[in-house]
Design an enzyme around this catalytic site. Structure first.
Site, PDB file in Angstrom:
ATOM      1  N   SER A 113      47.959  37.783  70.886  1.00  0.00           N
ATOM      2  CA  SER A 113      47.056  37.830  69.716  1.00  0.00           C
ATOM      3  C   SER A 113      47.400  36.947  68.686  1.00  0.00           C
ATOM      4  O   SER A 113      47.397  35.875  69.145  1.00  0.00           O
ATOM      5  CB  SER A 113      47.238  39.357  69.422  1.00  0.00           C
ATOM      6  OG  SER A 113      46.335  39.464  68.480  1.00  0.00           O
ATOM      7  N   HIS A 114      47.873  37.552  67.582  1.00  0.00           N
ATOM      8  CA  HIS A 114      48.128  36.872  66.422  1.00  0.00           C
ATOM      9  C   HIS A 114      49.635  36.224  66.562  1.00  0.00           C
ATOM     10  O   HIS A 114      50.102  35.489  65.354  1.00  0.00           O
ATOM     11  CB  HIS A 114      48.045  37.628  65.189  1.00  0.00           C
ATOM     12  CG  HIS A 114      48.874  39.094  65.418  1.00  0.00           C
ATOM     13  ND1 HIS A 114      48.522  40.079  66.172  1.00  0.00           N
ATOM     14  CD2 HIS A 114      50.135  39.417  64.634  1.00  0.00           C
ATOM     15  CE1 HIS A 114      49.410  40.962  66.011  1.00  0.00           C
ATOM     16  NE2 HIS A 114      50.363  40.583  65.085  1.00  0.00           N
ATOM     17  N   ASP A 277      41.766  35.193  64.846  1.00  0.00           N
ATOM     18  CA  ASP A 277      43.407  35.012  65.126  1.00  0.00           C
ATOM     19  C   ASP A 277      43.478  34.453  66.506  1.00  0.00           C
ATOM     20  O   ASP A 277      42.480  33.936  66.977  1.00  0.00           O
ATOM     21  CB  ASP A 277      44.015  36.474  65.348  1.00  0.00           C
ATOM     22  CG  ASP A 277      43.487  37.493  66.381  1.00  0.00           C
ATOM     23  OD1 ASP A 277      42.279  37.088  66.665  1.00  0.00           O
ATOM     24  OD2 ASP A 277      44.272  38.071  66.597  1.00  0.00           O
ATOM     25  N   ASP A 279      43.641  35.168  69.622  1.00  0.00           N
ATOM     26  CA  ASP A 279      42.531  35.833  70.818  1.00  0.00           C
ATOM     27  C   ASP A 279      41.154  36.223  70.267  1.00  0.00           C
ATOM     28  O   ASP A 279      40.352  36.703  70.980  1.00  0.00           O
ATOM     29  CB  ASP A 279      43.082  36.977  71.740  1.00  0.00           C
ATOM     30  CG  ASP A 279      43.446  38.193  70.969  1.00  0.00           C
ATOM     31  OD1 ASP A 279      43.783  37.919  69.505  1.00  0.00           O
ATOM     32  OD2 ASP A 279      43.326  39.197  71.590  1.00  0.00           O
ATOM     33  N   ASP A 281      40.269  38.331  67.891  1.00  0.00           N
ATOM     34  CA  ASP A 281      39.559  39.689  67.723  1.00  0.00           C
ATOM     35  C   ASP A 281      39.870  40.271  66.270  1.00  0.00           C
ATOM     36  O   ASP A 281      39.134  41.135  65.757  1.00  0.00           O
ATOM     37  CB  ASP A 281      40.344  40.982  68.617  1.00  0.00           C
ATOM     38  CG  ASP A 281      41.693  40.862  68.714  1.00  0.00           C
ATOM     39  OD1 ASP A 281      42.219  40.049  68.043  1.00  0.00           O
ATOM     40  OD2 ASP A 281      42.500  41.908  69.478  1.00  0.00           O
ATOM     41  N   ARG A 282      40.435  39.427  65.507  1.00  0.00           N
ATOM     42  CA  ARG A 282      40.734  39.768  64.156  1.00  0.00           C
ATOM     43  C   ARG A 282      40.050  39.023  63.092  1.00  0.00           C
ATOM     44  O   ARG A 282      39.623  37.723  63.737  1.00  0.00           O
ATOM     45  CB  ARG A 282      42.067  39.576  63.878  1.00  0.00           C
ATOM     46  CG  ARG A 282      43.305  40.551  64.527  1.00  0.00           C
ATOM     47  CD  ARG A 282      44.691  40.217  63.754  1.00  0.00           C
ATOM     48  NE  ARG A 282      45.593  41.311  64.684  1.00  0.00           N
ATOM     49  CZ  ARG A 282      46.580  41.665  64.175  1.00  0.00           C
ATOM     50  NH1 ARG A 282      46.966  41.211  62.839  1.00  0.00           N
ATOM     51  NH2 ARG A 282      47.438  42.494  64.771  1.00  0.00           N
ATOM     52  N   LYS A 376      38.188  45.208  69.074  1.00  0.00           N
ATOM     53  CA  LYS A 376      37.638  44.395  67.835  1.00  0.00           C
ATOM     54  C   LYS A 376      37.136  43.172  67.998  1.00  0.00           C
ATOM     55  O   LYS A 376      37.603  42.610  68.979  1.00  0.00           O
ATOM     56  CB  LYS A 376      38.838  44.591  66.922  1.00  0.00           C
ATOM     57  CG  LYS A 376      40.121  43.908  67.107  1.00  0.00           C
ATOM     58  CD  LYS A 376      41.185  44.361  66.202  1.00  0.00           C
ATOM     59  CE  LYS A 376      42.407  43.657  66.200  1.00  0.00           C
ATOM     60  NZ  LYS A 376      43.447  44.239  67.398  1.00  0.00           N
TER      61      LYS A 376
HETATM   62  C1  G16 Z   1      46.833  45.346  67.885  1.00  0.00           C
HETATM   63  C2  G16 Z   1      46.003  46.312  68.200  1.00  0.00           C
HETATM   64  C3  G16 Z   1      45.515  46.957  67.057  1.00  0.00           C
HETATM   65  C4  G16 Z   1      46.986  47.172  65.845  1.00  0.00           C
HETATM   66  C5  G16 Z   1      47.557  45.953  65.870  1.00  0.00           C
HETATM   67  C6  G16 Z   1      48.599  45.975  64.824  1.00  0.00           C
HETATM   68  O1  G16 Z   1      46.021  44.002  67.449  1.00  0.00           O
HETATM   69  O2  G16 Z   1      45.055  46.149  69.272  1.00  0.00           O
HETATM   70  O3  G16 Z   1      45.002  48.139  67.242  1.00  0.00           O
HETATM   71  O4  G16 Z   1      46.172  47.586  64.817  1.00  0.00           O
HETATM   72  O5  G16 Z   1      47.940  45.321  66.765  1.00  0.00           O
HETATM   73  O6  G16 Z   1      49.694  47.055  65.656  1.00  0.00           O
HETATM   74  P1  G16 Z   1      51.216  47.143  64.925  1.00  0.00           P
HETATM   75  O7  G16 Z   1      50.995  47.547  63.486  1.00  0.00           O
HETATM   76  O8  G16 Z   1      51.731  47.946  66.101  1.00  0.00           O
HETATM   77  O9  G16 Z   1      51.847  45.701  64.983  1.00  0.00           O
HETATM   78  P2  G16 Z   1      46.239  42.812  68.035  1.00  0.00           P
HETATM   79  O10 G16 Z   1      45.129  41.704  67.304  1.00  0.00           O
HETATM   80  O11 G16 Z   1      47.629  42.096  67.870  1.00  0.00           O
HETATM   81  O12 G16 Z   1      45.859  42.883  69.378  1.00  0.00           O
END
Ligand code: G16
Length: 543
Positions: A113-114, A277, A279, A281-282, A376
């Site tokens: 992801s990010h 981000d 991937d 989704d953000r 998302k």
């Molecule tokens: C993931 C999850 C999200 C979550 C985020 C932050 O996002 O899919 O639902 O809100 O992590 O999680 P944490 O606070 O545990 O770091 P992504 O965009 O990283 O897949």
């Protein structure tokens, strides 16, 4: 060519976090590490022989090698077909879209992801079920249990498959279909939003900038914003996906998306700015010289949903993660629809959407989406905003201030302390918890503690219970402070502090969130003994 059975020993650290298994690339590269986890997935999901799987990732370092391994293991397992994005690319929401559209058994998404990429960066893998959404906890727990008991894995012994041209190939008895990663997703977006209205807005001189941060949304942004909606070439910046994201940190917030922030806060700034981000989704939404808090973005989308053709019939309900501000709760109350509060993690929204209880969901962590897929969706949020702007003919800032005037403002901020030593972060959480019996009723300046708890959630659809989801301190006036340890980091621990206060007075709505929340920020510091326990004076990131 034959199937090889390879003897292996289990790894003890393959427990999926908030969103799949995320580790440093070097760990994934160590012998058998990826293979073990993939075998654990296959053994757990027990897909019938001949099933179809979707496979793709955000293009980060190790994406291509991992895809070849997974294809060969899928062939050995007995999958009938794998739909793989050309070049190994599929954004997370696009993968969800493809799983749903072609009714596949599930999908594997490769992304951290990010988190930063490159040889020294992070890699990740997660399994999505046939509804297109991240596997729920009972499946991720079962995958983890299986990973601790593996004695061998099976892999088809064959040359790599060519992934750079669309077309069909065979790998033993399995078909590998290389698909265009953008087309199905772009068609879905066209079915949800008023592309004519957005085209007219852009033709009329409305200027926008979309920062793909050298991550997966580049090709999606070029196709949808520039080609289909007619935004001028150059609207999408950093639009070529790179394995190391150009050395950047593909997290669309005010700190890491600084190039976009400089454009949007500079002289002659465009009307609208957005970033996505690693991937896809953000999302981060900006107006000219104006930042839209993700919690407010969800509330505005909910309040204006009927302006988009795909949501013209209204919204069944909304859901937000617990630390997300209660702004959307106010919209739901006014619309007379239910609002659900879930733990952090998109996987918790899946059951609610499948049961038709909610249409829109969102999280403070720059995630917004709807039941069109089960992830998302960054570009979806961008298009929703463009649709609203086209229909309302007002600036981003005017829409937000109008929203606050109508509903009041949930002033909100998140402070992240990244890369803390694990024991220091655990110490902060334990210290907070140790005060829970004595805190209720105590006063801190203007604030009196109403309750404290460790959030737990009972899924209203399947009754499953998730505990330990964040420490909440609620005050009599409705303000709250939440402490949570991130489940997505790969270096030490990340402590997140979420701060929220309600401000009904429009005369105070222009105030900077950090100023408006200064009292709560001080209380959070005192109650947690953060400075003494971590040695940190300032958060790493403030959003
Ligand atoms: C993931 C999850 C999200 C979550 C985020 C932050 O996002 O899919 O639902 O809100 O992590 O999680 P944490 O606070 O545990 O770091 P992504 O965009 O990283 O897949």
């Amino acid at each position: 060519m034959s199937i090889k059975t390879v003897a292996t020993t289990p790894f003890s650290d393959q427990k999926p976090g908030t969103s799949g298994l995320r580790k440093k690339v070097a760990i994934f590269r160590s012998p058998h590490y990826l293979e073990n986890f993939v075998q654990a997935i296959f053994d757990t999901i027990a897909a019938p022989q001949g099933s179809t799987l979707v496979l793709g990732g955000d293009g980060r370092h190790y994406n291509r090698e991992a895809i070849q391994v997974i294809l060969k293991m899928a062939a050995a397992f007995g999958f009938g077909k794998v739909l793989v994005g050309q070049g190994g690319i599929l954004s997370t929401p696009a993968a969800s879209c493809v799983i749903r559209k072609y009714h596949t058994y599930g999908g594997i998404i490769l992304s951290a992801s990010h988190n930063p990429g490159g040889p020294d960066g992070d890699f990740g893998i997660k399994y999505n079920t046939g509804n297109g959404g991240p596997a729920p906890e009972k499946i991720t727990e079962a995958i983890y249990a299986r990973s601790k008991a593996l004695a061998n894995y099976r892999i088809f012994d064959a040359p790599d498959v060519a992934l750079d041209q669309a077309g069909s190939f065979t790998l033993g008895g399995m078909v590998v279909e290389v698909i265009d990663p953008v087309t199905d997703y772009a068609e879905l977006m066209e079915s949800l939003f008023d592309f004519d209205a957005i085209r007219t807005l852009i033709r009329g001189g409305f200027r926008l900038c979309f920062d793909a941060m050298h991550a997966v949304t580049g090709p999606y942004g070029h196709e949808i914003l520039e080609r289909r909606l007619g935004a001028p070439a150059g609207t999408v910046i950093n639009g070529v996906p790179l394995p190391d994201f150009g050395g950047g940190h593909p997290d669309p917030n005010l700190t890491y998306a600084h190039e976009l922030v400089e454009i949007m806060y500079g002289a002659d700034a465009p009307d609208f700015g957005a970033a996505s981000d690693g991937d896809g989704d953000r999302n981060m939404i900006l107006g000219r010289h104006f930042f839209v808090n993700p919690s407010d973005s969800l509330a505005v989308i909910a309040a204006n949903a009927r302006l988009a053709p795909g949501y013209a019939a209204g919204v069944a309900g909304v859901a937000r993660s617990m630390p997300t501000s209660e702004a959307v709760d106010r919209v739901a109350a006014k619309l007379g629809i239910p609002c659900y509060e879930t733990p952090t993690g998109w996987k918790f929204f899946g059951n609610l959407m499948d049961a038709g209880k909610v249409t829109l969901c969102g999280e403070e962590s720059f995630g917004t989406g709807s039941s069109h897929v089960r992830e998302k969706d960054g570009l979806w949020a961008v298009l929703f905003w463009l649709n609203i702007l086209a229909k309302r003919g007002q600036s981003v800032e005017k829409i937000i201030h109008g929203h606050w005037a109508e509903y009041g403002r949930n002033v909100y901020s998140r402070h992240d302390y990244e890369s803390l030593p694990g024991d220091a972060a655990d110490g902060v959480m334990a210290h907070l918890k140790s005060q829970f019996t004595e805190l209720p009723g105590k006063r801190f300046d203007a604030w009196q503690v109403k309750f404290c708890d460790d959030f737990s959630y009972t899924d209203p659809v399947d009754g499953s219970v998730s505990t330990g989801q964040g420490l909440r301190i609620g005050f009599v006036d409705g303000s709250r402070i939440v402490f949570r340890l991130s489940g997505t980091g790969t270096e030490g621990a990340t402590l997140r502090i979420y701060l929220e206060a309600f401000e009904p007075d429009t005369a105070k709505h222009h105030l900077d969130a950090q100023l408006a929340l200064a009292g709560l920020i001080a209380i959070a510091g005192d109650l947690s003994q953060l400075r003494a326990r971590t040695g940190r004076e300032q958060p790493t990131v403030i959003t």
